[in-house]
Structure formats: structure tokens, C-alpha cells
Design an enzyme around this catalytic site. Structure first.
Site, mmCIF file in Angstrom:
data_model
loop_
_atom_site.group_PDB
_atom_site.id
_atom_site.type_symbol
_atom_site.label_atom_id
_atom_site.label_comp_id
_atom_site.label_asym_id
_atom_site.label_seq_id
_atom_site.Cartn_x
_atom_site.Cartn_y
_atom_site.Cartn_z
ATOM 1 N N ARG A 58 3.057 11.518 45.781
ATOM 2 C CA ARG A 58 3.091 12.259 47.056
ATOM 3 C C ARG A 58 2.521 11.411 48.189
ATOM 4 N NH1 ARG A 58 -0.641 15.659 48.855
ATOM 5 N NH2 ARG A 58 -1.358 16.265 46.791
ATOM 6 N N TYR A 111 19.921 19.977 67.649
ATOM 7 C CA TYR A 111 20.242 20.544 66.339
ATOM 8 C C TYR A 111 19.545 21.905 66.165
ATOM 9 C CZ TYR A 111 20.311 20.874 61.237
ATOM 10 O OH TYR A 111 20.471 21.302 59.946
ATOM 11 N N ASP A 184 16.045 12.044 68.006
ATOM 12 C CA ASP A 184 16.851 12.205 66.802
ATOM 13 C C ASP A 184 18.041 11.244 66.965
ATOM 14 O OD1 ASP A 184 18.785 12.986 64.928
ATOM 15 O OD2 ASP A 184 18.064 15.052 64.893
ATOM 16 N N LYS A 209 22.909 12.081 56.217
ATOM 17 C CA LYS A 209 24.187 11.742 56.863
ATOM 18 C C LYS A 209 24.526 10.276 56.557
ATOM 19 C CE LYS A 209 23.364 15.819 58.602
ATOM 20 N NZ LYS A 209 23.287 16.886 57.617
HETATM 21 C C1 LIG Z 1 21.397 15.923 64.313
HETATM 22 C C2 LIG Z 1 20.727 16.421 63.068
HETATM 23 N N1 LIG Z 1 19.418 16.227 62.919
HETATM 24 C C3 LIG Z 1 18.758 16.664 61.826
HETATM 25 C C4 LIG Z 1 19.413 17.348 60.821
HETATM 26 C C5 LIG Z 1 18.605 17.887 59.656
HETATM 27 O O1 LIG Z 1 18.721 17.085 58.560
HETATM 28 P P1 LIG Z 1 18.536 17.606 57.041
HETATM 29 O O2 LIG Z 1 19.705 18.506 56.761
HETATM 30 O O3 LIG Z 1 18.543 16.348 56.249
HETATM 31 O O4 LIG Z 1 17.242 18.336 56.955
HETATM 32 C C6 LIG Z 1 20.797 17.543 60.905
HETATM 33 C C7 LIG Z 1 21.518 18.221 59.809
HETATM 34 O O5 LIG Z 1 22.665 18.574 59.918
HETATM 35 C C8 LIG Z 1 21.467 17.093 62.075
HETATM 36 O O6 LIG Z 1 22.783 17.310 62.245
#
Ligand SMILES: Cc1ncc(COP(=O)(O)O)c(C=O)c1O
Length: 394
Positions: A58, A111, A184, A209
Site C-alpha cells: 500500500r 468529467y 486532467d 484510457k
Molecule cells: C476525462 C476523464 N477523467 C477521469 C476519468 C476517471 O477515470 P477512471 O474511470 O479511471 O476512474 C474519466 C473516465 O471516464 C474521464 O473520462
């Protein structure tokens, strides 16, 4: 490896001390929860720096650390921390900077769960105030900063409509005002956009992704300076416990090898698909930063060196049965919500909105029944265009 080696070369060899594991070209997976020590003195010394020594998974695990070093190197950051999901990374990064009562500036169309975290959960738990701006003009940011502003949270391109923010300008303004910045960068990836080099404090990603790229893992990462990542490692990472599994880190290591060529192919296919859609009479509009008609095309060219494969468009159809007919007739595009994997995907945001809103209210919110989001994968580009063409014919 020297810093002069180009990124494709770095991704194959950086950080891999193969003599430490019998010359194996693929590093082993350290699938263990704990590490043992020879003596009282040895474990005592290890506790002197829990972020540098392997004691318990961890905290630190060699399979995970190798990938963290590689990702930090790729993004031009000093250090990185992998998490069990993108949201685990995003929430840790945000919590790292915020104190109760702080003000956060962010952009419309971030998001959804990030938005809920800031505007619902943290507002309720920590009295955080959030201001939303379009983010397309630097003056929007300057005019919104108050004495309580602690953080500017960016997503460029943003979700759904892919609007951009001028990253270098925002970072400069934030530094002048003593405000922290997070971006992000999941859409562009560090292959096509390097926000840390533009002055942003922390870069976050959903590695589910393009970093993973094969739709077989859920993971996240924060990249930044040594001090921020060290503080996050001993606070939000260890205490909230959103750790990265060694096997999943190993899968990311596998994926990093091909990331530059995958991103090139996503870009090539997405441009082909976007060009086709833009010319098609049954399409009202296309949102893709790689199209010269995109309203912020010049800004995109200034701060990105390429474009990934996620885009949206609006069908020139208002009848739900006709829209469903298009959606259900696709044969190569699979139906699903994530993106950035090898396979092409389609999702219609109306599927979610219709659960809460009647279609008559869509217009007021700037959404449409015919809005479609596609993730363009690694198939043959002609096959993707033909698939869309046949579904549009019906
Ligand atoms: C732009 C963006 N940021 C963050 C996330 C969150 O990622 P996770 O699904 O790996 O928690 C997503 C998920 O679709 C996303 O599209």
C-alpha cells in the site's frame, strides 16, 4: 538511457535495470503485499523514508514504482504516483491542495464524477465553493479569482465538447496569484500535450484510457514535482488507500511500449472519421480539436502536438426511433461508456439524460437527443467510415 534519447526509446528502456532480474526483457511482477528484512536495524532504516523503501505494497511496490518513474519521465515531471483508478488519483490531487472553505475555479464540461466530487461531495463535507467558467478566455479566470481561491482545476480538452483552455496563460496567472493548478490530461496524454512544462502544478490521468490502451485495466496517475508527490504519497495515497495493483502496473508497462504508435493511429483514424462526418448531410456538427473548423483550432496547435481519438457529433435527426436505428445499426463500433482502448466505441449521452429529464428540456441545457460520442480505435480507418456510412444510410 540518457535524456537525449527520444521518447519511443525511453519507453522501451528507461528505468529497466535488467541485470537485477536475470536479464529478463520484461520485468517480473512483484505480486507480494509485504517485504521482509534481515534485522531490526534494516527495517528501522527502511522506515526512515517510507516513500523510497519497499515495506508494504500500500506504500511502495517495485512493479508499480518502475511504471511511475517511466510515466514521470514521459510527462516531463519529477515524480509520479499511480492509483487504483483515475478518480482515486483526481480526488487525492484535489484533496492535497484544499483546506475547508477554499474556493475552486473550474471549467464547464469537466468529467461528471470530478464535478460531483467538487460541487456536491466537497461542498457538503468541506464547504468548498466552486465557480464554473467557459475557460476559453484568460480574462474569465482573472475575473473569478478571489482571496479564497486556492485551486484552478482544468480539463483541456474538456469532456463532451472538447473545449480548450490556454494552459500556459492560466498557469502563469495562477502563479502570480499564488493559486495551485491541476489539469486532467487524459484526452491528449503526455504524448501530445505536456502541461507540467507549461507551468501546471499537477497533471492527472485516468490510465484506464490511453495509458492502458487495451480496455483491460482501471487505473490513474498524478504527476508533479518531488515534494507534492512525496506529500501525496504519505497522506492521500497511503491513508485513503487507493493503491495500484502490481499486475495492473505491469499491464501499463506493457502498454507504454506501444503508446506513441497507438496514439498516432488513433489520431489518423479519428481525423479520417471526423472529416467524413463533417461532410455528411445527416450530421449537424462535429466536435474535434483536430478539425481546422474547430473554433479553437489555433490554440490546440499551439499547445498540443497531436489529437487523440475521442470526439462527439450531433446527428441531424430529432426522432428518437431514427436515432436509435442509427445507433443500433453500427457493426464495428461497439456500444459502451469508456474510451481510449483498441476498439471503437459509441455512446449517446441521451441514454443517461433521459433517466432524469424529459426530451423537451434538453434544448435549455444545450444538449440534444442526437448527440453521439465516439472513441475511435485502432481498426482500419476505411472500415470505421464504412460502418458509420451504412448506419447513416438506413
Ligand atoms: C476525462 C476523464 N477523467 C477521469 C476519468 C476517471 O477515470 P477512471 O474511470 O479511471 O476512474 C474519466 C473516465 O471516464 C474521464 O473520462
Amino acid at each position: 538511457m540518457t535524456p537525449e534519447h527520444k521518447l519511443e526509446t525511453q519507453l522501451q528502456h528507461f528505468g529497466e535495470n535488467r541485470q537485477d532480474y536475470h536479464g529478463a526483457v520484461v520485468p517480473p511482477i512483484f505480486q507480494n503485499s509485504l517485504f521482509t528484512f534481515e534485522s531490526w536495524e534494516a527495517i528501522d532504516a527502511a522506515f526512515d523514508d517510507r516513500t523510497k523503501n519497499c515495506i508494504y505494497t500500500r506504500g511502495k511496490n517495485p512493479s508499480v514504482s518502475l511504471v511511475e518513474e517511466k510515466i514521470a519521465n514521459l510527462a516531463g515531471g519529477e515524480s509520479a504516483k499511480l492509483f487504483g483508478s483515475g478518480m482515486a488519483a483526481i480526488s487525492a490531487a484535489i484533496l492535497h491542495f484544499l483546506q475547508p472553505g477554499d474556493h475552486v475555479i473550474t471549467v464547464q464540461n469537466i468529467y461528471g464524477p470530478t464535478n460531483n466530487l467538487l460541487n456536491a461531495y466537497l461542498r457538503r463535507k468541506m464547504n468548498i465553493e466552486v465557480t464554473y467558467i467557459s475557460g476559453e478566455h484568460i480574462d474569465d479566470f482573472a475575473g473569478t479569482i478571489t482571496e479564497r481561491t486556492r485551486l484552478i482545476y482544468l480539463e483541456s480538452p474538456s469532456s463532451a465538447v472538447f473545449r480548450l483552455q490556454d494552459i500556459a496563460a492560466v498557469a502563469k496567472l495562477a502563479k502570480e496569484k499564488g493559486v495551485k493548478t491541476i489539469i486532467d490530461n487524459t484526452w491528449a496524454t503526455p504524448i501530445f500535450q505536456k502541461p507540467l512544462g507549461m507551468g501546471i502544478d499537477l497533471e492527472v490521468h485516468s490510465c484506464s484510457k490511453y495509458f492502458g490502451g487495451h480496455s483491460d485495466i482501471v487505473a490513474g496517475v498524478i504527476i508533479g514535482c518531488e515534494q507534492d508527490i512525496r506529500e501525496i504519497a504519505v497522506n492521500e495515497f497511503e491513508l485513503l488507500g487507493g493503491k495500484m495493483a502490481p499486475f495492473e502496473a505491469w499491464l501499463i508497462l506493457r502498454s507504454l511500449r506501444t503508446m506513441p504508435i497507438r496514439m498516432q493511429k488513433h489520431q489518423e483514424n479519428a481525423l479520417q472519421v471526423a472529416d467524413f462526418l463533417e461532410e455528411h448531410p445527416k450530421i449537424r456538427s462535429v466536435n474535434y480539436p483536430g478539425l481546422p473548423s474547430f473554433p479553437q483550432f489555433e490554440l490546440g496547435r499551439k499547445q498540443m502536438s497531436g489529437y487523440s481519438g475521442l470526439l462527439s457529433f450531433e446527428l441531424a435527426m430529432d426522432d428518437l426511433s431514427q436515432i436509435k436505428n442509427f445507433f443500433n445499426s453500427l457493426k464495428v463500433f461497439q456500444i459502451g461508456v469508456s474510451w481510449g482502448g483498441h476498439e471503437s466505441l459509441i455512446y449517446a449521452p441521451a441514454i443517461s439524460y433521459l433517466k432524469e429529464l424529459p426530451p423537451e428540456q434538453f434544448k435549455n441545457l444545450g444538449i440534444s437527443l442526437g448527440d453521439m460520442r465516439i472513441s475511435v480505435g485502432l481498426e482500419n480507418g476505411d472500415d470505421l467510415v464504412e460502418d458509420l456510412a451504412q448506419a447513416l444510410e438506413l
